[in-house]
Design a protein around this motif. Structure first.
Motif, PDB file in Angstrom:
ATOM      1  N   HIS A  55       0.818  -1.210   0.000  1.00 48.13           N
ATOM      2  CA  HIS A  55       0.000   0.000   0.000  1.00 48.13           C
ATOM      3  C   HIS A  55       0.856   1.265   0.000  1.00 48.13           C
ATOM      4  CE1 HIS A  55      -3.623  -2.420   0.645  1.00 48.13           C
ATOM      5  NE2 HIS A  55      -2.896  -3.126   1.498  1.00 48.13           N
ATOM      6  N   GLY A  56       2.013   1.186  -0.651  1.00 46.65           N
ATOM      7  CA  GLY A  56       2.926   2.316  -0.698  1.00 46.65           C
ATOM      8  C   GLY A  56       2.565   3.319  -1.772  1.00 46.65           C
ATOM      9  N   GLY A  57       3.425   4.314  -1.912  1.00 47.45           N
ATOM     10  CA  GLY A  57       3.215   5.356  -2.899  1.00 47.45           C
ATOM     11  C   GLY A  57       3.706   4.958  -4.272  1.00 47.45           C
ATOM     12  N   GLY A  58       3.297   5.726  -5.266  1.00 46.81           N
ATOM     13  CA  GLY A  58       3.642   5.401  -6.641  1.00 46.81           C
ATOM     14  C   GLY A  58       4.939   5.993  -7.124  1.00 46.81           C
ATOM     15  N   TYR A  59       5.498   6.980  -6.407  1.00 42.68           N
ATOM     16  CA  TYR A  59       6.679   7.693  -6.901  1.00 42.68           C
ATOM     17  C   TYR A  59       7.992   7.060  -6.441  1.00 42.68           C
ATOM     18  CZ  TYR A  59       3.574  11.410  -8.459  1.00 42.68           C
ATOM     19  OH  TYR A  59       2.605  12.127  -9.117  1.00 42.68           O
ATOM     20  N   ASP A  60       7.949   6.395  -5.318  1.00 39.98           N
ATOM     21  CA  ASP A  60       9.144   5.782  -4.733  1.00 39.98           C
ATOM     22  C   ASP A  60       9.645   4.673  -5.644  1.00 39.98           C
ATOM     23  OD1 ASP A  60      11.014   4.371  -3.261  1.00 39.98           O
ATOM     24  OD2 ASP A  60       9.777   4.182  -1.467  1.00 39.98           O
ATOM     25  N   GLY A  61      10.686   4.967  -6.413  1.00 41.26           N
ATOM     26  CA  GLY A  61      11.258   3.995  -7.343  1.00 41.26           C
ATOM     27  C   GLY A  61      10.919   4.293  -8.786  1.00 41.26           C
ATOM     28  N   LEU A  94      25.607   0.099  -4.170  1.00 37.97           N
ATOM     29  CA  LEU A  94      26.651   0.203  -5.190  1.00 37.97           C
ATOM     30  C   LEU A  94      27.771   1.151  -4.793  1.00 37.97           C
ATOM     31  CD1 LEU A  94      24.357  -1.152  -6.999  1.00 37.97           C
ATOM     32  CD2 LEU A  94      25.538  -0.079  -8.899  1.00 37.97           C
ATOM     33  N   SER A  95      27.495   2.069  -3.864  1.00 39.60           N
ATOM     34  CA  SER A  95      28.499   3.069  -3.500  1.00 39.60           C
ATOM     35  C   SER A  95      29.757   2.459  -2.908  1.00 39.60           C
ATOM     36  CB  SER A  95      27.909   4.071  -2.503  1.00 39.60           C
ATOM     37  OG  SER A  95      27.685   3.463  -1.237  1.00 39.60           O
ATOM     38  N   ALA A  96      29.660   1.221  -2.418  1.00 33.66           N
ATOM     39  CA  ALA A  96      30.834   0.569  -1.854  1.00 33.66           C
ATOM     40  C   ALA A  96      31.856   0.209  -2.932  1.00 33.66           C
ATOM     41  CB  ALA A  96      30.419  -0.687  -1.097  1.00 33.66           C
ATOM     42  N   GLN A  97      31.429   0.202  -4.204  1.00 35.97           N
ATOM     43  CA  GLN A  97      32.330  -0.248  -5.265  1.00 35.97           C
ATOM     44  C   GLN A  97      32.502   0.729  -6.414  1.00 35.97           C
ATOM     45  OE1 GLN A  97      32.093  -4.377  -6.421  1.00 35.97           O
ATOM     46  NE2 GLN A  97      30.880  -4.914  -4.634  1.00 35.97           N
ATOM     47  N   VAL A  98      31.533   1.591  -6.655  1.00 40.80           N
ATOM     48  CA  VAL A  98      31.625   2.519  -7.792  1.00 40.80           C
ATOM     49  C   VAL A  98      31.182   3.912  -7.344  1.00 40.80           C
ATOM     50  CG1 VAL A  98      31.203   0.688  -9.482  1.00 40.80           C
ATOM     51  CG2 VAL A  98      29.283   2.033  -8.610  1.00 40.80           C
ATOM     52  N   PRO A  99      31.636   4.971  -8.046  1.00 42.04           N
ATOM     53  CA  PRO A  99      31.165   6.318  -7.720  1.00 42.04           C
ATOM     54  C   PRO A  99      29.648   6.396  -7.906  1.00 42.04           C
ATOM     55  CG  PRO A  99      33.103   6.416  -9.128  1.00 42.04           C
ATOM     56  CD  PRO A  99      32.661   4.983  -9.103  1.00 42.04           C
ATOM     57  N   THR A 100      28.976   6.884  -6.894  1.00 42.04           N
ATOM     58  CA  THR A 100      27.516   6.856  -6.871  1.00 42.04           C
ATOM     59  C   THR A 100      26.977   8.178  -6.348  1.00 42.04           C
ATOM     60  OG1 THR A 100      27.617   4.491  -6.396  1.00 42.04           O
ATOM     61  CG2 THR A 100      25.525   5.557  -6.039  1.00 42.04           C
ATOM     62  N   ALA A 101      25.848   8.603  -6.914  1.00 40.56           N
ATOM     63  CA  ALA A 101      25.202   9.831  -6.458  1.00 40.56           C
ATOM     64  C   ALA A 101      23.699   9.666  -6.555  1.00 40.56           C
ATOM     65  CB  ALA A 101      25.669  11.028  -7.285  1.00 40.56           C
ATOM     66  N   MET A 102      22.986  10.549  -5.858  1.00 43.04           N
ATOM     67  CA  MET A 102      21.525  10.545  -5.920  1.00 43.04           C
ATOM     68  C   MET A 102      21.011  11.963  -6.090  1.00 43.04           C
ATOM     69  SD  MET A 102      20.124   7.750  -3.156  1.00 43.04           S
ATOM     70  CE  MET A 102      18.480   7.836  -3.898  1.00 43.04           C
ATOM     71  N   LEU A 103      19.936  12.077  -6.853  1.00 41.49           N
ATOM     72  CA  LEU A 103      19.186  13.319  -6.969  1.00 41.49           C
ATOM     73  C   LEU A 103      17.833  13.114  -6.318  1.00 41.49           C
ATOM     74  CD1 LEU A 103      19.825  14.254 -10.733  1.00 41.49           C
ATOM     75  CD2 LEU A 103      21.118  15.000  -8.722  1.00 41.49           C
ATOM     76  N   PHE A 104      17.383  14.094  -5.547  1.00 43.62           N
ATOM     77  CA  PHE A 104      16.070  14.031  -4.920  1.00 43.62           C
ATOM     78  C   PHE A 104      15.144  15.063  -5.549  1.00 43.62           C
ATOM     79  CE2 PHE A 104      18.513  12.550  -1.019  1.00 43.62           C
ATOM     80  CZ  PHE A 104      18.176  11.225  -1.212  1.00 43.62           C
ATOM     81  N   VAL A 105      13.930  14.637  -5.869  1.00 43.10           N
ATOM     82  CA  VAL A 105      12.890  15.543  -6.354  1.00 43.10           C
ATOM     83  C   VAL A 105      11.996  15.908  -5.176  1.00 43.10           C
ATOM     84  CG1 VAL A 105      10.862  15.761  -7.840  1.00 43.10           C
ATOM     85  CG2 VAL A 105      12.940  14.667  -8.709  1.00 43.10           C
ATOM     86  N   ARG A 106      11.751  17.172  -5.014  1.00 45.40           N
ATOM     87  CA  ARG A 106      11.030  17.697  -3.845  1.00 45.40           C
ATOM     88  C   ARG A 106       9.697  16.975  -3.610  1.00 45.40           C
ATOM     89  NH1 ARG A 106      10.186  24.016  -3.960  1.00 45.40           N
ATOM     90  NH2 ARG A 106       9.311  23.440  -5.999  1.00 45.40           N
ATOM     91  N   ASN A 107       9.467  16.658  -2.352  1.00 40.99           N
ATOM     92  CA  ASN A 107       8.225  16.057  -1.882  1.00 40.99           C
ATOM     93  C   ASN A 107       7.531  17.106  -1.008  1.00 40.99           C
ATOM     94  OD1 ASN A 107       6.270  14.649  -0.377  1.00 40.99           O
ATOM     95  ND2 ASN A 107       7.462  12.760  -0.348  1.00 40.99           N
ATOM     96  N   PRO A 108       6.444  17.699  -1.460  1.00 46.08           N
ATOM     97  CA  PRO A 108       5.878  18.850  -0.742  1.00 46.08           C
ATOM     98  C   PRO A 108       5.365  18.535   0.655  1.00 46.08           C
ATOM     99  CG  PRO A 108       4.408  18.150  -2.513  1.00 46.08           C
ATOM    100  CD  PRO A 108       5.688  17.403  -2.700  1.00 46.08           C
ATOM    101  N   THR A 109       4.972  17.307   0.910  1.00 42.94           N
ATOM    102  CA  THR A 109       4.487  16.932   2.239  1.00 42.94           C
ATOM    103  C   THR A 109       5.516  16.140   3.027  1.00 42.94           C
ATOM    104  OG1 THR A 109       3.523  14.830   1.508  1.00 42.94           O
ATOM    105  CG2 THR A 109       2.132  16.803   1.335  1.00 42.94           C
ATOM    106  N   GLY A 110       6.488  15.554   2.337  1.00 39.15           N
ATOM    107  CA  GLY A 110       7.467  14.687   2.988  1.00 39.15           C
ATOM    108  C   GLY A 110       6.984  13.264   3.177  1.00 39.15           C
ATOM    109  N   ILE A 111       5.713  12.988   2.899  1.00 38.10           N
ATOM    110  CA  ILE A 111       5.137  11.655   3.139  1.00 38.10           C
ATOM    111  C   ILE A 111       5.636  10.671   2.088  1.00 38.10           C
ATOM    112  CG2 ILE A 111       2.991  10.331   3.200  1.00 38.10           C
ATOM    113  CD1 ILE A 111       1.610  12.884   4.192  1.00 38.10           C
ATOM    114  N   SER A 112       6.019   9.477   2.550  1.00 38.28           N
ATOM    115  CA  SER A 112       6.451   8.417   1.636  1.00 38.28           C
ATOM    116  C   SER A 112       6.029   7.072   2.212  1.00 38.28           C
ATOM    117  CB  SER A 112       7.965   8.472   1.436  1.00 38.28           C
ATOM    118  OG  SER A 112       8.383   7.562   0.447  1.00 38.28           O
ATOM    119  N   HIS A 113       6.116   6.026   1.395  1.00 40.21           N
ATOM    120  CA  HIS A 113       5.641   4.687   1.788  1.00 40.21           C
ATOM    121  C   HIS A 113       4.172   4.763   2.203  1.00 40.21           C
ATOM    122  CE1 HIS A 113       9.740   2.505   2.529  1.00 40.21           C
ATOM    123  NE2 HIS A 113       9.627   3.014   1.315  1.00 40.21           N
ATOM    124  N   SER A 114       3.404   5.559   1.481  1.00 42.81           N
ATOM    125  CA  SER A 114       2.009   5.806   1.809  1.00 42.81           C
ATOM    126  C   SER A 114       1.277   6.217   0.538  1.00 42.81           C
ATOM    127  CB  SER A 114       1.913   6.938   2.841  1.00 42.81           C
ATOM    128  OG  SER A 114       0.635   7.532   2.849  1.00 42.81           O
TER     129      SER A 114
END
Length: 392
Positions: free
Chosen positions: A83-89, A347-367
């Motif tokens: 019953h999670g959210g649709g954007y996560d992943g 993967l960060s333990a073996q290769v250069p890795t980064a993440m970009l975050f897209v703003r979540n206006p409420t902060g709610i996730s897994h919902s």
């Protein structure tokens, strides 16, 4: 990237796996996720991007020679928590295809292969181990052990996959030059559409098995009861208190009860602890304190408790130079940590890795309430395209 273009591609997957709660049931290698994997292949076909499967369940759509040296990977995962959210992943996968479209339209010719990746079983919602696909790819788990992981219906990962997983990619550090994962923000820190990750808190899952004596709810005197539910309830409160005292996070949100009858004292209560903190020492201290208090309470309740560590993800600090470089590329985008786990962290333990975050206006996730404005998602595609252009 126009908001309209993003919304059009997003609409193709928006209803897949959505249930009456408004949330999603997209378990790894189950029907909705298999539909999404077919969608992934179709999107790759539309773009003449050959798809490879690493034998672990991870999919890769290639712009350039598959597994050529120094490939830059971008993407995320399709699976959800119950019953999670649709954007996560999925946001990371949709954005990756659109970033490729944008770069191609601009005439960019990458000097290294680019792959859109869909990692399998990131949430651990079906087989219990988060980031299973990336752990297999990097050799962080033995393939034979992974094959025996079992879902709630008794189906093993090997059976769902159709084979024992292939295990780590030979020569991984030479074949992957970098991974950039775009993800919806989890929590509410961003005041601009896009940010860059600095670190991931250490986190883990522990199973608590509370055992007592099953009996009749109506005829068993209160003084004679050995009720494991009482010990479990006390442990939930203890986890909450210890996390608050230590500035950590602790959650017990999954429970199984036997016999699970209204008029029967349970004989077994099984609960799972999710613990996270800014550093490993704090997380370990919280878990140790919870276990100690649960054990002491079991002694008073006439019950027993056994604790099993099911997964542990170490603290991750993303490549500092790469994070700073991405921030500069994006007009000094804010750099911030996260307490949520991701395949990028593995993967960060073996290769250069980064993440970009897209703003979540409420902060709610897994919902079901998880949400990102499509204007911000389009800005995320622009940011990802900028990063890929610079890295390739």
């Amino acid at each position: 990237m126009s908001e309209k273009v993003f919304s059009a591609l997003w609409a193709e997957i928006e209803s897949i796996g959505r249930v009456s709660s408004g949330g999603y049931m997209r378990y790894a290698l189950d029907t909705p996720e298999l539909v999404l994997r077919d969608w992934f292949r179709n999107q790759a076909d539309r773009r003449d991007m050959p798809v490879t499967d690493d034998g672990n369940g991870n999919l890769f759509a290639w712009w350039g020679d598959p597994w050529g040296r120094g490939a830059v990977l971008t993407g995320s995962h399709f699976d959800s928590v119950p019953h999670g959210g649709g954007y996560d992943g999925p946001l990371g996968i949709v954005s990756a295809f659109l970033a490729v479209d944008q770069l191609r339209a601009a005439g960019h010719k990458p000097s290294t292969p680019v792959a859109v990746v869909a990692f399998v079983e990131e949430e651990g919602g079906r087989f219990g181990l988060p980031c299973l696909g990336s752990r297999l790819l990097t050799g962080a788990i033995d393939p034979a052990k992974a094959a025996t992981l079992t879902d709630r219906d008794g189906i093993t990962y090997g059976e769902a996959l159709g084979a024992t997983p292939a295990g780590p990619l030979p020569g991984l550090t030479g074949r992957i030059g970098a991974l950039v994962e775009l993800h919806i923000e989890q929590g509410r820190q961003l005041e601009v559409p896009v940010g860059v990750a600095s670190a991931i808190w250490p986190h883990g899952r522990w199973r608590f098995d509370f055992t007592g004596h099953g009996d009749h709810a109506g005829t068993t005197r209160m003084a004679d009861r050995r009720d494991p539910m009482l010990t479990f309830a006390y442990t939930v409160l203890a986890a909450n208190k210890e996390a608050r005292l230590n500035g950590a996070h602790a959650t017990m949100a999954r429970v199984e009860v036997e016999p699970n009858a209204t008029n029967a004292i349970p004989s077994l209560v099984r609960g799972w602890l999710d613990a996270r903190a800014a550093d490993t020492a704090t997380m370990d201290a919280v878990v140790e304190a919870v276990v100690k208090r649960a054990t002491e309470r079991a002694g008073r309740d006439g019950t027993e408790v056994a604790v099993t560590a099911e997964s542990l993800s170490a603290e991750v600090t993303f490549d500092t130079a790469l994070a700073s470089r991405l921030s500069a590329m994006l007009g000094d985008a804010p750099i911030l940590p996260t307490s949520a786990g991701h395949d990028a962290g593995v993967l960060s333990a073996q290769v250069p890795t980064a993440m970009l975050f897209v703003r979540n206006p409420t902060g709610i996730s897994h919902s079901p309430a998880e949400h990102a404005e499509h204007a911000d998602c389009a800005a995320g595609v622009d940011a990802l395209a900028t990063v890929l252009r610079e890295l390739t």
